[in-house]
Design a protein around this motif. Sequence first.
Motif, short mmCIF file in Angstrom:
data_model
loop_
_atom_site.label_atom_id
_atom_site.label_comp_id
_atom_site.label_asym_id
_atom_site.label_seq_id
_atom_site.Cartn_x
_atom_site.Cartn_y
_atom_site.Cartn_z
N ASP A 49 -9.04 1.66 4.36
CA ASP A 49 -8.14 1.22 5.43
C ASP A 49 -6.82 1.98 5.40
O ASP A 49 -6.31 2.37 6.45
N ASP A 103 -5.40 -10.92 5.72
CA ASP A 103 -6.29 -10.00 4.98
C ASP A 103 -6.60 -8.71 5.73
O ASP A 103 -7.64 -8.08 5.50
N LYS A 104 -5.71 -8.30 6.63
CA LYS A 104 -5.86 -7.05 7.38
C LYS A 104 -4.52 -6.36 7.48
O LYS A 104 -3.48 -7.02 7.39
N GLU A 132 -10.70 -2.55 14.31
CA GLU A 132 -10.67 -3.49 15.42
C GLU A 132 -9.62 -2.96 16.38
O GLU A 132 -8.48 -2.70 15.98
N SER A 160 -6.31 -3.30 13.97
CA SER A 160 -6.40 -4.04 12.71
C SER A 160 -7.45 -3.37 11.85
O SER A 160 -8.50 -2.96 12.34
N ALA A 176 -9.64 -3.66 8.09
CA ALA A 176 -10.13 -4.29 6.87
C ALA A 176 -11.52 -3.69 6.64
O ALA A 176 -12.16 -3.21 7.58
N THR A 177 -11.97 -3.72 5.43
CA THR A 177 -13.27 -3.11 5.09
C THR A 177 -14.34 -4.19 5.02
O THR A 177 -14.28 -5.09 4.17
N HIS A 178 -15.32 -4.11 5.92
CA HIS A 178 -16.38 -5.11 5.99
C HIS A 178 -17.18 -5.17 4.69
O HIS A 178 -17.53 -6.26 4.24
N ASP A 179 -17.45 -4.01 4.10
CA ASP A 179 -18.24 -3.96 2.87
C ASP A 179 -17.50 -4.51 1.66
O ASP A 179 -18.09 -4.61 0.57
N ASP A 202 -14.28 -8.02 4.04
CA ASP A 202 -13.22 -8.00 5.06
C ASP A 202 -11.83 -8.07 4.43
O ASP A 202 -10.93 -8.75 4.93
N LYS A 203 -11.67 -7.34 3.35
CA LYS A 203 -10.38 -7.20 2.68
C LYS A 203 -9.89 -5.76 2.85
O LYS A 203 -10.66 -4.86 3.19
N HIS A 231 -15.64 4.55 9.17
CA HIS A 231 -14.86 3.31 9.07
C HIS A 231 -14.35 2.96 10.46
O HIS A 231 -13.73 3.78 11.12
#
Length: 96
Positions: free
Chosen positions: A82, A24-25, A57, A68, A70-73, A76-77, A54
């Motif tokens: 991204d 998912d990243k 990682e 890496s 992914a969007t926390h809000d 985490d997708k 934004h």
Amino acid sequence: MKPLTEKEIQTELKNLNDWNFTDDKIHREFSFEDFKTALSFIVRVGFDAEDQGHHPELFNVYNTVQISLATHDAGDKVTGKDIKLAKAIDAIYKTF
């Protein structure tokens, strides 16, 4: 922000350099001639990421940086945020 579907992510990856999608990243590894250059790259990415609101990682060992996204809000997708940051990171990498 709405997560992208896997098909949308795969389509976007075709417009990026060496990024891949797992867990998912989206991920990419960057190599540099030495630690100092790798650290300089991280700092440049950090400033651009902060400007975009934004935050990636980041993992660094000597001359290698792994990123890496992914969007926390969005649970985490992967989202358009991204993809936008990955494109900015690719542009920064071209300057090194």
